[in-house]
Design a protein around this motif. Structure first.
Motif, PDB file in Angstrom:
ATOM      1  N   MET A   1       1.107  -0.940  -0.015  1.00 36.91           N
ATOM      2  CA  MET A   1      -0.226   0.319   0.051  1.00 36.91           C
ATOM      3  C   MET A   1       0.879   1.750  -0.186  1.00 36.91           C
ATOM      4  O   MET A   1       0.833   2.031  -0.897  1.00 36.91           O
ATOM      5  CB  MET A   1      -1.457  -0.075   1.179  1.00 36.91           C
ATOM      6  CG  MET A   1      -1.879   0.881   1.444  1.00 36.91           C
ATOM      7  SD  MET A   1      -2.981   1.331   0.196  1.00 36.91           S
ATOM      8  CE  MET A   1      -3.922   2.244  -0.240  1.00 36.91           C
ATOM      9  N   ILE A   2       1.694   1.455   0.820  1.00 38.35           N
ATOM     10  CA  ILE A   2       2.450   2.422   0.517  1.00 38.35           C
ATOM     11  C   ILE A   2       3.245   2.710  -0.453  1.00 38.35           C
ATOM     12  O   ILE A   2       3.650   4.258  -0.639  1.00 38.35           O
ATOM     13  CB  ILE A   2       3.327   2.119   2.174  1.00 38.35           C
ATOM     14  CG1 ILE A   2       3.403   1.793   3.581  1.00 38.35           C
ATOM     15  CG2 ILE A   2       5.002   3.662   1.981  1.00 38.35           C
ATOM     16  CD1 ILE A   2       3.974   2.271   4.692  1.00 38.35           C
ATOM     17  N   GLN A   3       3.794   1.665  -1.086  1.00 38.27           N
ATOM     18  CA  GLN A   3       4.567   1.786  -2.240  1.00 38.27           C
ATOM     19  C   GLN A   3       3.767   2.371  -3.448  1.00 38.27           C
ATOM     20  O   GLN A   3       4.074   3.089  -4.002  1.00 38.27           O
ATOM     21  CB  GLN A   3       4.937   0.430  -2.683  1.00 38.27           C
ATOM     22  CG  GLN A   3       6.040   0.032  -2.334  1.00 38.27           C
ATOM     23  CD  GLN A   3       6.206  -1.391  -2.561  1.00 38.27           C
ATOM     24  OE1 GLN A   3       6.597  -2.376  -2.829  1.00 38.27           O
ATOM     25  NE2 GLN A   3       7.473  -2.554  -1.378  1.00 38.27           N
ATOM     26  N   LEU A   5       1.162   3.999  -3.196  1.00 34.60           N
ATOM     27  CA  LEU A   5       1.315   5.506  -2.330  1.00 34.60           C
ATOM     28  C   LEU A   5       2.115   6.431  -3.157  1.00 34.60           C
ATOM     29  O   LEU A   5       2.106   7.677  -2.974  1.00 34.60           O
ATOM     30  CB  LEU A   5       0.454   5.982  -0.898  1.00 34.60           C
ATOM     31  CG  LEU A   5       0.593   7.364  -0.828  1.00 34.60           C
ATOM     32  CD1 LEU A   5      -1.009   7.900  -0.998  1.00 34.60           C
ATOM     33  CD2 LEU A   5       0.318   7.009   0.767  1.00 34.60           C
ATOM     34  N   PHE A   6       3.490   5.931  -2.666  1.00 33.32           N
ATOM     35  CA  PHE A   6       4.751   6.686  -2.933  1.00 33.32           C
ATOM     36  C   PHE A   6       4.647   6.707  -5.029  1.00 33.32           C
ATOM     37  O   PHE A   6       5.172   7.798  -5.164  1.00 33.32           O
ATOM     38  CB  PHE A   6       5.517   6.085  -2.968  1.00 33.32           C
ATOM     39  CG  PHE A   6       7.433   5.778  -3.040  1.00 33.32           C
ATOM     40  CD1 PHE A   6       7.518   7.137  -2.217  1.00 33.32           C
ATOM     41  CD2 PHE A   6       7.771   5.386  -4.646  1.00 33.32           C
ATOM     42  CE1 PHE A   6       8.606   7.570  -2.723  1.00 33.32           C
ATOM     43  CE2 PHE A   6       8.958   5.650  -4.431  1.00 33.32           C
ATOM     44  CZ  PHE A   6      10.095   6.832  -3.813  1.00 33.32           C
TER      45      PHE A   6
END
Length: 231
Positions: A1-3, A5-6
């Motif tokens: 999920m963070i990837q 978003l990034f």
């Protein structure tokens, strides 16, 4: 999920940078005679945005291929809707809010900008003139038309302006620029148009550079002090 978003943030930054770098076709026209009216159009590939203002009427037109959207942006639209609600509910808080807004706005209409003519000097004129030259060079205008009729209270300022005007005429070959001074009365009337290519990133950079320069900050501070003394 963070990837994800990034990656989305990187894509968004990249997309915004592209929008700032690529050239846009633009056209701008205006007229000032007691009131100010103008029209601004931007064209990017298949997207066209046009904004026009005539008195209290402001219209935004968006065209994407065959899709067209016309939006009215009237200045007094919120106030009119509030007044209609006040008529439906007399004596309510809405009506009180409208009357308070009227009381607040009336002094603003009476007041005017307290301009300090001491700011009109050779140093400030040179600073502003250099900024205008830089912007016109960046605008890469295909055409530039201007008709200007004006006069300051002091003839010295008229002569100072005309000196820079003729310098401008020598730097740029725009035959449709006409400036006339009315020596009998203080007046300002103008109309003009400009069109060509523009890169928003360059414009934003030079505007910020001008605004936050030491000379501009001194001028803004002087204007603030002169108007705060009046208020």
């Amino acid at each position: 999920m963070i990837q994800i978003l990034f990656l989305f943030i990187i894509f968004l930054i990249f997309f915004l940078l592209i929008l700032l770098i690529i050239p846009y076709y633009y056209s701008f026209s205006f007229k000032y005679q007691q009131k100010f009216t103008y029209s601004l159009s931007l064209l990017l590939i298949f997207i066209k945005i046009k904004f026009s203002s005539t008195g209290k009427n402001q219209i935004l037109l968006i065209e994407i291929l065959n899709f067209k959207k016309r939006i009215k942006l009237n200045k007094n639209s919120k106030r009119k809707s509030t007044e209609k609600q006040a008529r439906k509910f007399p004596g309510s808080k809405i009506k009180q809010a409208v009357s308070k807004n009227d009381k607040v706005k009336k002094p603003k209409n009476k007041s005017s900008l307290n301009f300090d003519y001491k700011l009109i000097n050779k140093e400030n004129f040179s600073h502003l003139f250099k900024f205008i030259l830089d912007i016109i060079k960046i605008l890469k205008a295909d055409y530039l038309k201007l008709n200007l009729l004006f006069s300051f209270e002091d003839p010295y300022y008229n002569g100072l302006f005309l000196a820079y005007y003729y310098t401008f005429k020598e730097v740029f070959d725009y035959p449709n620029i006409k400036v006339e001074v009315n020596w009998q009365e203080v007046i300002f009337e103008a109309d003009g148009s400009i069109g060509g290519k523009i890169r928003p990133g360059e414009i934003i950079y030079h505007i910020l550079k001008f605004i936050f320069s030491l000379k501009s900050l001194k001028i803004f501070w002087h204007l603030y002090q002169s108007n705060s003394k009046k208020g």
